[in-house]
Design a protein around this motif. Structure first.
Motif, PDB file in Angstrom:
ATOM      1  N   ARG A   1       0.821  -1.210   0.000  1.00 16.47           N
ATOM      2  CA  ARG A   1       0.000   0.000   0.000  1.00 16.47           C
ATOM      3  C   ARG A   1       0.856   1.261   0.000  1.00 16.47           C
ATOM      4  O   ARG A   1       0.504   2.258  -0.620  1.00 16.47           O
ATOM      5  CB  ARG A   1      -0.924   0.003   1.216  1.00 16.47           C
ATOM      6  CG  ARG A   1      -1.947  -1.119   1.227  1.00 16.47           C
ATOM      7  CD  ARG A   1      -2.918  -0.926   2.381  1.00 16.47           C
ATOM      8  NE  ARG A   1      -3.723  -2.121   2.580  1.00 16.47           N
ATOM      9  CZ  ARG A   1      -3.559  -2.967   3.590  1.00 16.47           C
ATOM     10  NH1 ARG A   1      -2.625  -2.748   4.484  1.00 16.47           N
ATOM     11  NH2 ARG A   1      -4.334  -4.019   3.696  1.00 16.47           N
ATOM     12  N   ARG A   2       1.978   1.209   0.730  1.00 16.39           N
ATOM     13  CA  ARG A   2       2.846   2.379   0.744  1.00 16.39           C
ATOM     14  C   ARG A   2       3.419   2.656  -0.636  1.00 16.39           C
ATOM     15  O   ARG A   2       3.599   3.807  -1.026  1.00 16.39           O
ATOM     16  CB  ARG A   2       3.990   2.174   1.751  1.00 16.39           C
ATOM     17  CG  ARG A   2       3.587   2.382   3.198  1.00 16.39           C
ATOM     18  CD  ARG A   2       4.806   2.544   4.081  1.00 16.39           C
ATOM     19  NE  ARG A   2       5.726   1.406   3.983  1.00 16.39           N
ATOM     20  CZ  ARG A   2       5.660   0.332   4.752  1.00 16.39           C
ATOM     21  NH1 ARG A   2       4.736   0.244   5.692  1.00 16.39           N
ATOM     22  NH2 ARG A   2       6.539  -0.648   4.602  1.00 16.39           N
ATOM     23  N   ARG A   3       3.715   1.589  -1.360  1.00 20.22           N
ATOM     24  CA  ARG A   3       4.292   1.748  -2.689  1.00 20.22           C
ATOM     25  C   ARG A   3       3.277   2.299  -3.678  1.00 20.22           C
ATOM     26  O   ARG A   3       3.616   3.085  -4.567  1.00 20.22           O
ATOM     27  CB  ARG A   3       4.834   0.410  -3.180  1.00 20.22           C
ATOM     28  CG  ARG A   3       5.610   0.502  -4.492  1.00 20.22           C
ATOM     29  CD  ARG A   3       6.338  -0.783  -4.814  1.00 20.22           C
ATOM     30  NE  ARG A   3       5.416  -1.893  -5.001  1.00 20.22           N
ATOM     31  CZ  ARG A   3       5.367  -2.964  -4.223  1.00 20.22           C
ATOM     32  NH1 ARG A   3       6.171  -3.063  -3.175  1.00 20.22           N
ATOM     33  NH2 ARG A   3       4.502  -3.941  -4.453  1.00 20.22           N
ATOM     34  N   ASP A   4       2.016   1.883  -3.509  1.00 24.29           N
ATOM     35  CA  ASP A   4       0.973   2.324  -4.447  1.00 24.29           C
ATOM     36  C   ASP A   4      -0.364   2.204  -3.741  1.00 24.29           C
ATOM     37  O   ASP A   4      -0.831   1.102  -3.448  1.00 24.29           O
ATOM     38  CB  ASP A   4       1.003   1.457  -5.709  1.00 24.29           C
ATOM     39  CG  ASP A   4      -0.020   1.899  -6.745  1.00 24.29           C
ATOM     40  OD1 ASP A   4      -0.827   2.805  -6.443  1.00 24.29           O
ATOM     41  OD2 ASP A   4      -0.009   1.338  -7.855  1.00 24.29           O
ATOM     42  N   ASP A   5      -0.983   3.355  -3.492  1.00 21.90           N
ATOM     43  CA  ASP A   5      -2.258   3.358  -2.773  1.00 21.90           C
ATOM     44  C   ASP A   5      -3.329   2.537  -3.486  1.00 21.90           C
ATOM     45  O   ASP A   5      -4.248   2.009  -2.861  1.00 21.90           O
ATOM     46  CB  ASP A   5      -2.760   4.795  -2.604  1.00 21.90           C
ATOM     47  CG  ASP A   5      -2.052   5.508  -1.464  1.00 21.90           C
ATOM     48  OD1 ASP A   5      -1.367   4.820  -0.684  1.00 21.90           O
ATOM     49  OD2 ASP A   5      -2.167   6.747  -1.383  1.00 21.90           O
ATOM     50  N   ALA A   6      -3.224   2.466  -4.823  1.00 18.97           N
ATOM     51  CA  ALA A   6      -4.244   1.760  -5.595  1.00 18.97           C
ATOM     52  C   ALA A   6      -3.961   0.262  -5.700  1.00 18.97           C
ATOM     53  O   ALA A   6      -4.774  -0.472  -6.248  1.00 18.97           O
ATOM     54  CB  ALA A   6      -4.347   2.363  -6.994  1.00 18.97           C
ATOM     55  N   ALA A   7      -2.820  -0.158  -5.196  1.00 14.48           N
ATOM     56  CA  ALA A   7      -2.440  -1.566  -5.336  1.00 14.48           C
ATOM     57  C   ALA A   7      -3.224  -2.443  -4.368  1.00 14.48           C
ATOM     58  O   ALA A   7      -3.570  -2.023  -3.262  1.00 14.48           O
ATOM     59  CB  ALA A   7      -0.944  -1.734  -5.103  1.00 14.48           C
TER      60      ALA A   7
ATOM     61  N   ALA B   1      -6.665   2.433   0.723  1.00 13.55           N
ATOM     62  CA  ALA B   1      -6.482   2.046  -0.666  1.00 13.55           C
ATOM     63  C   ALA B   1      -7.571   2.689  -1.508  1.00 13.55           C
ATOM     64  O   ALA B   1      -8.512   3.287  -1.029  1.00 13.55           O
ATOM     65  CB  ALA B   1      -6.529   0.519  -0.796  1.00 13.55           C
ATOM     66  N   SER B   2      -7.446   2.556  -2.799  1.00 15.74           N
ATOM     67  CA  SER B   2      -8.422   3.147  -3.704  1.00 15.74           C
ATOM     68  C   SER B   2      -9.703   2.336  -3.713  1.00 15.74           C
ATOM     69  O   SER B   2      -9.767   1.246  -3.182  1.00 15.74           O
ATOM     70  CB  SER B   2      -7.853   3.193  -5.123  1.00 15.74           C
ATOM     71  OG  SER B   2      -7.730   1.873  -5.617  1.00 15.74           O
TER      72      SER B   2
ATOM     73  N   SER C   1      -4.779  -5.138 -13.309  1.00 17.92           N
ATOM     74  CA  SER C   1      -3.574  -5.767 -12.767  1.00 17.92           C
ATOM     75  C   SER C   1      -3.170  -6.932 -13.643  1.00 17.92           C
ATOM     76  O   SER C   1      -3.908  -7.895 -13.774  1.00 17.92           O
ATOM     77  CB  SER C   1      -3.837  -6.264 -11.336  1.00 17.92           C
ATOM     78  OG  SER C   1      -2.733  -7.013 -10.886  1.00 17.92           O
TER      79      SER C   1
END
Length: 454
Positions: A95-101, A137-138, A154
């Motif tokens: 999540r830190r790397r990509d909020d939408a992940a 997250a998104s 994804s």
């Protein structure tokens, strides 16, 4: 010189195996360090939290997949809870790397790894990281796990089976840890197909069998309950014991029925486990009433006596009563909660107090309840004290008096015995008064005067 990579320093010093994990060392050296931390010497027992932190760092940052896999196995050695912690850290890192992940894409990929350690984490993560855990997250990562749109865009999951299908495939994994975690996650994600779980109940590995039973308890559908009932009735000793041990987690009247039958199981281990689980179900469940369980136990005892049975120990001291006492007193190895002990003692006392045929309680009843007056849990001891005066047992008052005057006995037990003794004396006095009253049928006020004037 001794190999200090497998030893540590006592006190607050840094275990020397940590030095082997330095990134400047080659993979073989780091692997050796991880292996040392996975099987630590006694000198490192006080450093578990620091060891775990190092292993977590290795899993998350080391660039060699073999080292990371060994670190996961080492974490598993230290305890299942650390695998759960690892899953949480991986999800947070994603999540830190990509909020939408969606962290589930990582765990789904790990579930297909050639390394069993990665598959174990993948199976755990798919069940632990659900929609409710996707805080921050998104919207795309917050949709239901069963919705195909949750993985839209994804490349790792597009067109692939949903998580429950992936987990079902892992039921056949060659590693028992993966199988066990896969079936638990399957149930957590809402999987309801019973047939794939049926074969796991027959697994030779106890870890897998327990996980299969836990999954059925979690699913809780009528089909799942029926399968648990069949396993408790027709399964082997190990499976029957596993089922009854876990059934307290399924708060349904059907669970109580299964356990009530299981307290008469041919296996002593199954009977003990069933008694403990039954008391815990009564203590913790909302849909199972203690009164109903008591009535069924009393009815079963009456039916067995009418049929010529004796409960296994003779009519005056049924086996079920003894089992419940053992649960309450924790004489066996069963791990039970305080509320379980209290409800077990209540059920035990109810069975003792409702002995039929005027024979009174069995020979072992009074000594057991007297012993219970010294129970570590004051509530259990108070329950025993409340029921002792209700027993119609010869020499009851003498036994209570002996305990009350025993200077070597537990002080709390002596105090409770004195309280019981006072109640017994009041009951004796009341009974004597009742017997001394002369009853005269009075039709008019003069009847009593005429009677005594003769």
């Amino acid at each position: 010189m001794a190999d200090d990579s497998r030893s540590g320093q006592r006190g607050g010093e840094r275990p020397q195996a940590f030095a082997l994990l330095d990134e400047s060392n080659d993979a073989a050296t780091r692997l050796e360090g991880v292996e040392a931390l996975g099987n630590p010497s006694s000198s490192m027992t006080g450093s578990e939290r620091r060891i775990v932190d190092q292993l977590l760092r290795v899993v998350l940052t080391d660039d060699d997949p073999r080292v990371r896999a060994e670190a996961i196995d080492a974490l598993y050695f230290h305890g299942d809870r650390y695998i759960e912690e690892l899953v949480s850290r991986i999800a947070a890192a994603v999540r830190r790397r990509d909020d939408a992940a969606d962290p589930r894409t990582v765990f789904a990929r790990w579930l297909t790894s050639d390394q069993a350690a990665y598959r174990m984490v993948g199976a755990t993560g798919l069940g632990a990281v659900g929609p409710s855990d996707m805080r921050g997250a998104s919207d795309a990562a917050s949709t239901s796990v069963s919705a195909s749109s949750s993985n839209a865009g994804s490349p790792d999951t597009t067109g692939q089976p949903d998580p429950t299908e992936r987990l079902r495939e892992a039921f056949d994994d060659g590693d028992a840890r993966v199988q066990a975690r896969a079936v638990r996650s399957y149930a957590t994600l809402g999987g309801e197909q019973i047939a794939p779980i049926r074969t796991l109940l027959q697994a030779s590995n106890a870890l897998v069998r327990r996980a299969g039973v836990d999954a059925l308890v979690s699913i809780g559908t009528p089909d799942a309950t029926d399968l648990l009932a069949t396993a408790a009735d027709d399964g082997g000793n190990r499976l029957r014991k596993t089922v009854v041990e876990r059934l307290h987690g399924l708060d349904r009247p059907e669970s109580a029925e299964i356990l009530l039958d299981a307290v008469r199981d041919p296996s002593p281990a199954v009977r003990r486990a069933a008694a403990a689980s039954l008391a815990r179900l009564v203590a913790e469940g909302d849909d199972v009433r203690g009164r109903d369980v008591r009535e069924r136990l009393l009815a079963d005892r009456s039916g067995r006596r009418n049929a010529g049975g004796d409960g296994g120990d003779g009519g005056d001291d049924p086996a079920v009563t003894r089992l419940l006492y053992e649960v309450a007193s924790d004489e066996r190895s069963d791990r039970v909660t305080p509320p379980t002990e209290r409800h077990a003692m209540w059920l035990c006392c109810e069975l003792i107090a409702h002995e039929e045929g005027g024979s009174g309680p069995g020979d072992g009843a009074v000594p057991r309840l007297l012993d219970a007056l010294a129970h570590d849990d004051p509530y259990v001891a108070d329950i025993a004290a409340a029921y002792l005066p209700r027993l119609d047992a010869p020499d009851l008052e003498r036994a209570v008096r002996a305990l009350a005057g025993d200077d070597e006995a537990d002080p709390d037990a002596r105090e409770r015995a004195r309280s019981v003794l006072k109640r017994l004396k009041r009951q004796t006095a009341a009974s004597a008064a009742d017997r001394s009253i002369e009853y005269v049928y009075v039709r008019r006020p003069a009847d009593y005067t005429e009677k005594h004037g003769e």
